[in-house]
Design a protein around this motif. Structure first.
Motif, PDB file in Angstrom:
ATOM      1  N   LEU A  34      37.746  12.830  45.445  1.00 42.06           N
ATOM      2  CA  LEU A  34      38.851  13.627  45.983  1.00 42.06           C
ATOM      3  C   LEU A  34      39.877  12.722  46.659  1.00 42.06           C
ATOM      4  CD1 LEU A  34      40.198  16.317  46.639  1.00 42.06           C
ATOM      5  CD2 LEU A  34      38.672  16.499  48.629  1.00 42.06           C
ATOM      6  N   ALA A  35      39.416  11.774  47.440  1.00 43.49           N
ATOM      7  CA  ALA A  35      40.337  10.837  48.095  1.00 43.49           C
ATOM      8  C   ALA A  35      41.104  10.021  47.050  1.00 43.49           C
ATOM      9  CB  ALA A  35      39.565   9.912  49.032  1.00 43.49           C
ATOM     10  N   GLU A  36      40.416   9.559  46.026  1.00 41.44           N
ATOM     11  CA  GLU A  36      41.080   8.803  44.956  1.00 41.44           C
ATOM     12  C   GLU A  36      42.107   9.669  44.226  1.00 41.44           C
ATOM     13  OE1 GLU A  36      40.678   5.446  43.826  1.00 41.44           O
ATOM     14  OE2 GLU A  36      39.803   5.304  45.826  1.00 41.44           O
ATOM     15  N   ALA A  37      41.738  10.910  43.920  1.00 41.16           N
ATOM     16  CA  ALA A  37      42.651  11.814  43.217  1.00 41.16           C
ATOM     17  C   ALA A  37      43.889  12.104  44.066  1.00 41.16           C
ATOM     18  CB  ALA A  37      41.935  13.115  42.857  1.00 41.16           C
ATOM     19  N   LYS A  38      43.707  12.257  45.373  1.00 38.02           N
ATOM     20  CA  LYS A  38      44.854  12.489  46.251  1.00 38.02           C
ATOM     21  C   LYS A  38      45.779  11.280  46.271  1.00 38.02           C
ATOM     22  CE  LYS A  38      42.964  15.953  49.376  1.00 38.02           C
ATOM     23  NZ  LYS A  38      42.593  16.260  50.777  1.00 38.02           N
ATOM     24  N   MET A  39      45.197  10.091  46.251  1.00 44.31           N
ATOM     25  CA  MET A  39      46.019   8.889  46.234  1.00 44.31           C
ATOM     26  C   MET A  39      46.830   8.826  44.929  1.00 44.31           C
ATOM     27  SD  MET A  39      44.909   4.866  46.472  1.00 44.31           S
ATOM     28  CE  MET A  39      44.088   4.927  44.897  1.00 44.31           C
ATOM     29  N   ILE A  40      46.196   9.109  43.821  1.00 46.06           N
ATOM     30  CA  ILE A  40      46.882   9.100  42.523  1.00 46.06           C
ATOM     31  C   ILE A  40      47.992  10.157  42.503  1.00 46.06           C
ATOM     32  CG2 ILE A  40      46.578   9.620  40.062  1.00 46.06           C
ATOM     33  CD1 ILE A  40      43.718   8.360  40.394  1.00 46.06           C
ATOM     34  N   ARG A  42      49.628  11.420  45.095  1.00 40.73           N
ATOM     35  CA  ARG A  42      50.740  10.991  45.947  1.00 40.73           C
ATOM     36  C   ARG A  42      51.581   9.907  45.279  1.00 40.73           C
ATOM     37  NH1 ARG A  42      46.506  11.139  50.108  1.00 40.73           N
ATOM     38  NH2 ARG A  42      46.711  13.132  51.147  1.00 40.73           N
ATOM     39  N   LYS A  43      50.904   8.980  44.621  1.00 47.16           N
ATOM     40  CA  LYS A  43      51.644   7.927  43.914  1.00 47.16           C
ATOM     41  C   LYS A  43      52.533   8.529  42.835  1.00 47.16           C
ATOM     42  CE  LYS A  43      48.640   3.906  44.418  1.00 47.16           C
ATOM     43  NZ  LYS A  43      47.754   2.973  43.710  1.00 47.16           N
ATOM     44  N   LYS A  44      51.991   9.479  42.107  1.00 47.96           N
ATOM     45  CA  LYS A  44      52.756  10.101  41.026  1.00 47.96           C
ATOM     46  C   LYS A  44      53.977  10.830  41.578  1.00 47.96           C
ATOM     47  CE  LYS A  44      52.879  11.524  36.640  1.00 47.96           C
ATOM     48  NZ  LYS A  44      52.331  10.948  35.452  1.00 47.96           N
ATOM     49  N   ARG A  45      53.782  11.545  42.670  1.00 50.99           N
ATOM     50  CA  ARG A  45      54.890  12.321  43.259  1.00 50.99           C
ATOM     51  C   ARG A  45      55.959  11.433  43.849  1.00 50.99           C
ATOM     52  NH1 ARG A  45      54.191  16.996  46.896  1.00 50.99           N
ATOM     53  NH2 ARG A  45      56.231  17.373  46.063  1.00 50.99           N
ATOM     54  N   THR A  46      55.601  10.261  44.304  1.00 47.19           N
ATOM     55  CA  THR A  46      56.591   9.390  44.939  1.00 47.19           C
ATOM     56  C   THR A  46      57.017   8.258  44.006  1.00 47.19           C
ATOM     57  OG1 THR A  46      54.857   8.050  45.948  1.00 47.19           O
ATOM     58  CG2 THR A  46      55.724   9.867  47.256  1.00 47.19           C
ATOM     59  N   ILE A  74      55.923  17.048  37.509  1.00 51.61           N
ATOM     60  CA  ILE A  74      55.550  15.695  37.075  1.00 51.61           C
ATOM     61  C   ILE A  74      54.081  15.439  37.349  1.00 51.61           C
ATOM     62  CG2 ILE A  74      55.845  13.238  37.599  1.00 51.61           C
ATOM     63  CD1 ILE A  74      58.762  13.826  38.178  1.00 51.61           C
ATOM     64  N   ALA A  75      53.593  15.927  38.497  1.00 44.77           N
ATOM     65  CA  ALA A  75      52.233  15.638  38.939  1.00 44.77           C
ATOM     66  C   ALA A  75      51.298  16.831  38.749  1.00 44.77           C
ATOM     67  CB  ALA A  75      52.263  15.210  40.399  1.00 44.77           C
ATOM     68  N   ARG A  76      51.579  17.664  37.786  1.00 47.27           N
ATOM     69  CA  ARG A  76      50.792  18.875  37.559  1.00 47.27           C
ATOM     70  C   ARG A  76      49.316  18.570  37.306  1.00 47.27           C
ATOM     71  NH1 ARG A  76      52.514  21.087  32.424  1.00 47.27           N
ATOM     72  NH2 ARG A  76      50.892  19.737  31.669  1.00 47.27           N
ATOM     73  N   ASP A  77      49.031  17.615  36.418  1.00 48.55           N
ATOM     74  CA  ASP A  77      47.646  17.287  36.089  1.00 48.55           C
ATOM     75  C   ASP A  77      46.912  16.682  37.277  1.00 48.55           C
ATOM     76  OD1 ASP A  77      48.100  18.212  33.519  1.00 48.55           O
ATOM     77  OD2 ASP A  77      48.431  16.206  32.690  1.00 48.55           O
ATOM     78  N   GLU A  78      47.609  15.852  38.028  1.00 46.22           N
ATOM     79  CA  GLU A  78      47.002  15.236  39.202  1.00 46.22           C
ATOM     80  C   GLU A  78      46.700  16.285  40.282  1.00 46.22           C
ATOM     81  OE1 GLU A  78      49.076  12.122  36.900  1.00 46.22           O
ATOM     82  OE2 GLU A  78      49.651  14.127  37.554  1.00 46.22           O
ATOM     83  N   ALA A  79      47.602  17.240  40.442  1.00 51.81           N
ATOM     84  CA  ALA A  79      47.384  18.310  41.415  1.00 51.81           C
ATOM     85  C   ALA A  79      46.178  19.161  41.006  1.00 51.81           C
ATOM     86  CB  ALA A  79      48.638  19.183  41.527  1.00 51.81           C
ATOM     87  N   TYR A  80      46.039  19.417  39.718  1.00 49.09           N
ATOM     88  CA  TYR A  80      44.883  20.172  39.221  1.00 49.09           C
ATOM     89  C   TYR A  80      43.585  19.442  39.548  1.00 49.09           C
ATOM     90  CZ  TYR A  80      41.471  22.030  35.930  1.00 49.09           C
ATOM     91  OH  TYR A  80      40.329  22.554  35.372  1.00 49.09           O
ATOM     92  N   LEU A  81      43.561  18.130  39.342  1.00 49.86           N
ATOM     93  CA  LEU A  81      42.372  17.334  39.631  1.00 49.86           C
ATOM     94  C   LEU A  81      42.046  17.367  41.123  1.00 49.86           C
ATOM     95  CD1 LEU A  81      40.196  15.477  38.456  1.00 49.86           C
ATOM     96  CD2 LEU A  81      41.784  13.563  38.786  1.00 49.86           C
ATOM     97  N   VAL A  82      43.057  17.266  41.959  1.00 53.68           N
ATOM     98  CA  VAL A  82      42.843  17.347  43.411  1.00 53.68           C
ATOM     99  C   VAL A  82      42.253  18.706  43.775  1.00 53.68           C
ATOM    100  CG1 VAL A  82      44.032  17.484  45.653  1.00 53.68           C
ATOM    101  CG2 VAL A  82      44.581  15.639  44.045  1.00 53.68           C
ATOM    102  N   ASP A  83      42.820  19.778  43.230  1.00 55.70           N
ATOM    103  CA  ASP A  83      42.309  21.123  43.526  1.00 55.70           C
ATOM    104  C   ASP A  83      40.861  21.280  43.078  1.00 55.70           C
ATOM    105  OD1 ASP A  83      44.755  21.812  44.588  1.00 55.70           O
ATOM    106  OD2 ASP A  83      45.438  22.876  42.789  1.00 55.70           O
ATOM    107  N   TRP A  84      40.551  20.820  41.879  1.00 54.24           N
ATOM    108  CA  TRP A  84      39.203  20.959  41.326  1.00 54.24           C
ATOM    109  C   TRP A  84      38.195  20.172  42.165  1.00 54.24           C
ATOM    110  CZ3 TRP A  84      37.363  18.861  35.944  1.00 54.24           C
ATOM    111  CH2 TRP A  84      36.124  19.417  35.622  1.00 54.24           C
ATOM    112  N   LEU A  85      38.520  18.932  42.485  1.00 53.61           N
ATOM    113  CA  LEU A  85      37.602  18.123  43.288  1.00 53.61           C
ATOM    114  C   LEU A  85      37.436  18.696  44.692  1.00 53.61           C
ATOM    115  CD1 LEU A  85      38.640  14.591  42.061  1.00 53.61           C
ATOM    116  CD2 LEU A  85      36.354  15.598  41.885  1.00 53.61           C
ATOM    117  N   ASP A  86      38.485  19.277  45.237  1.00 50.56           N
ATOM    118  CA  ASP A  86      38.380  19.923  46.543  1.00 50.56           C
ATOM    119  C   ASP A  86      37.398  21.089  46.484  1.00 50.56           C
ATOM    120  OD1 ASP A  86      39.279  20.362  49.330  1.00 50.56           O
ATOM    121  OD2 ASP A  86      40.075  22.225  48.478  1.00 50.56           O
ATOM    122  N   ARG A  87      37.463  21.869  45.407  1.00 52.22           N
ATOM    123  CA  ARG A  87      36.546  23.007  45.250  1.00 52.22           C
ATOM    124  C   ARG A  87      35.112  22.530  45.038  1.00 52.22           C
ATOM    125  NH1 ARG A  87      38.107  25.328  48.356  1.00 52.22           N
ATOM    126  NH2 ARG A  87      36.213  26.490  48.068  1.00 52.22           N
TER     127      ARG A  87
END
Length: 118
Positions: A34-40, A42-46, A74-87
């Motif tokens: 989850l921490a790694e996915a959030k970093m990815i 954030r990088k994608k969004r910025t 732009i970061a749709r897939d990354e946001a999905y991964l963050v949401d899934w790992l959070d769940r």
């Protein structure tokens, strides 16, 4: 991890304890992922791409809401991964709580049965 979380909790207390051990590992792994996915994310969004889109959007006089929607797309897939790992991470916590309750109940039943076995 997802498949393990979708399994029913076993009835046997020893199997429940083994499941708790596996879930503890999944909880640790999912927390790291989850921490790694959030970093990815954030990088994608910025990233330079997001900044370019914002520049284009500002020149085209898009609202800030529309600009944010463009960046989020732009970061749709990354946001999905963050949401899934959070769940997954949260599900591990909840299932471990349930397992603790089951084990406590079992211990109390054993204690009660021992008091009345005479």
């Amino acid at each position: 991890m997802q498949a393990e979380l979708e399994c029913l909790t076993p009835d046997d207390v020893n199997a429940v304890i083994e499941r708790a051990k596996r879930l503890a590992v999944y909880h640790a792994r999912s927390g790291y992922l989850l921490a790694e996915a959030k970093m990815i994310y954030r990088k994608k969004r910025t990233s330079e791409i997001a900044e370019t889109i914002i520049k284009i959007a500002k020149e085209s006089y898009l609202s800030s809401k529309a600009q944010n929607a463009l960046v989020d797309s732009i970061a749709r897939d990354e946001a999905y991964l963050v949401d899934w790992l959070d769940r997954i991470n949260s599900s591990c916590v909840h299932q471990l709580d349930i397992i603790r309750t089951i084990i406590s109940k079992e211990k109390e039943e054993m204690r009660f049965a021992g008091m009345h076995a005479t």
